[in-house]
Design an enzyme around this catalytic site. Sequence first.
Site, mmCIF file in Angstrom:
data_model
loop_
_atom_site.group_PDB
_atom_site.id
_atom_site.type_symbol
_atom_site.label_atom_id
_atom_site.label_comp_id
_atom_site.label_asym_id
_atom_site.label_seq_id
_atom_site.Cartn_x
_atom_site.Cartn_y
_atom_site.Cartn_z
ATOM 1 N N GLU A 188 92.139 -11.032 -23.151
ATOM 2 C CA GLU A 188 92.303 -11.417 -24.570
ATOM 3 C C GLU A 188 93.763 -11.426 -25.007
ATOM 4 O OE1 GLU A 188 89.840 -8.701 -26.752
ATOM 5 O OE2 GLU A 188 88.014 -9.786 -26.234
ATOM 6 N N LYS A 202 79.218 -11.903 -33.678
ATOM 7 C CA LYS A 202 79.563 -12.872 -32.631
ATOM 8 C C LYS A 202 78.390 -13.827 -32.593
ATOM 9 C CE LYS A 202 82.017 -9.720 -29.424
ATOM 10 N NZ LYS A 202 81.757 -8.732 -28.331
HETATM 11 C C1 PEP Z 1 84.155 -7.149 -27.229
HETATM 12 O O1 PEP Z 1 83.581 -6.353 -26.495
HETATM 13 O O2 PEP Z 1 84.297 -6.891 -28.426
HETATM 14 C C2 PEP Z 1 84.658 -8.426 -26.711
HETATM 15 C C3 PEP Z 1 85.234 -9.336 -27.500
HETATM 16 O O3 PEP Z 1 84.526 -8.633 -25.389
HETATM 17 P P1 PEP Z 1 83.438 -9.538 -24.689
HETATM 18 O O4 PEP Z 1 83.550 -10.917 -25.247
HETATM 19 O O5 PEP Z 1 83.807 -9.446 -23.248
HETATM 20 O O6 PEP Z 1 82.097 -8.930 -25.007
HETATM 21 MG MG MG Z 2 83.253 -4.952 -28.308
#
Ligand code: PEP
Ligand code: MG
Length: 412
Positions: free
Chosen positions: A199, A331
């Site tokens: 990231e 998400k």
């Molecule tokens: C997270 O865990 O908040 C993250 C952004 O990672 P991933 O997309 O790998 O779940």
């Molecule tokens: Mg997370």
Amino acid sequence: MAKISSIEGRILYNSRGSKTIEVDVKSDGKFLGRVCAPSGASVGKYEAVSFPNGKPEESLRVLSENAQKFIGLDSSDLKVIHDTVRSLDKTNNYSEVGGALAFAVTIAAMESAAKAAEEPLFKILSPQSSYKFPFPLGNILGGGAHAGPGTPDIQEILVCSTGSKTIESAIETNLAVHRELRSVLEKEDPGFTNGRGDEGGWAPKLENHKALEVSVKAIENLGFTLGKEVSLGVDFASSTQWNEQKEKYVYNRAGFENSTGEQIDFAADIIEKYKLIYAEDAVHEEAFEDMSELTAKFPKTLVTGDDLTVTNKDILQKAIDKKSCNAAILKVNQAGSLFDAFEFANLATQNNIKLITSHRSGESTDSQISHIGIATKSKMLKVGVVGGERVAKLNELLRLSEHDLICGMAEI
Ligand code: PEP
Ligand code: MG
């Protein structure tokens, strides 16, 4: 009312170089909504699956076999688009069409509708008379599932410029801290390669506490007071450490193990010592009661569920009933469709659970989540600090700062 005139998909790659899908939804033959699906590395047990049998090609096959069902639909009617996707897959985790397809189709339809209406996407997603900017929350130092051996066990150390009055200043400050941290790391270890995790956070050879200490130093070197103008956050991503057989958190890199109680103390110590404004997944994804302890203890910290709540409204209800968190990650691809994600967002807002709209570690260069963060009244937008796919989201916020309807920063 704009009507969907075509829908098609293709295989592309995400920022980790893994295959993903992109979907084009066109309305009235000319208004194109185009969305490429992201994917996670530290994936929650109860998230929507990305692709049927792990194959993006299967999602595309389902789309092309059923494209006709979308033709003629009102592209702005999220519920109808969602129901049409749902008519192809009745499973609760989108295992037949793939969550990535539900994600891309529903967001692309809304983007196409926004273009047809000549309005910004955030306004089409949620008509309001005024909007606020979420605070950018960005990864400055990565470990865990996002970086290699030698890096911290904890997945992300994040910065948030909570004292900023404008989005420009909030972004600028996060960038300055990220930049300063490189200098601190180079002084700390002349062999530091400037390597970065998935990231965009620096990926140094440091154990957890040392990584937090250098992050504090970067903030203080810039003349800020930790926890005042600029604060730190941590995504513990504790499910990565949780070993179900041992019933312990195993910190392979630092070389220790935590019992359930020790993990709560470990997280509490970090929250206190580094004055965290934000603490995500401090315990594993099924430890609702342990999260409740931390939530009760730290009312001023955003004690946040990610793998815990997986953008799933039924699981969020359980977290609300148990008072397991005061904030939750949104998400969209964890939920599947944008409609599912909005149901989750509504439940969170009704129960005073603060929302943090988030990227995934494997991202596209799209920027619709900046609009989704604004439309859902998210307090923070977790999208990284540097890296083309991260900066794309921040740059979209800067473009949107020209818009009269968005006035000031969210209240955390
Ligand atoms: C997270 O865990 O908040 C993250 C952004 O990672 P991933 O997309 O790998 O779940
Ligand atoms: Mg997370």
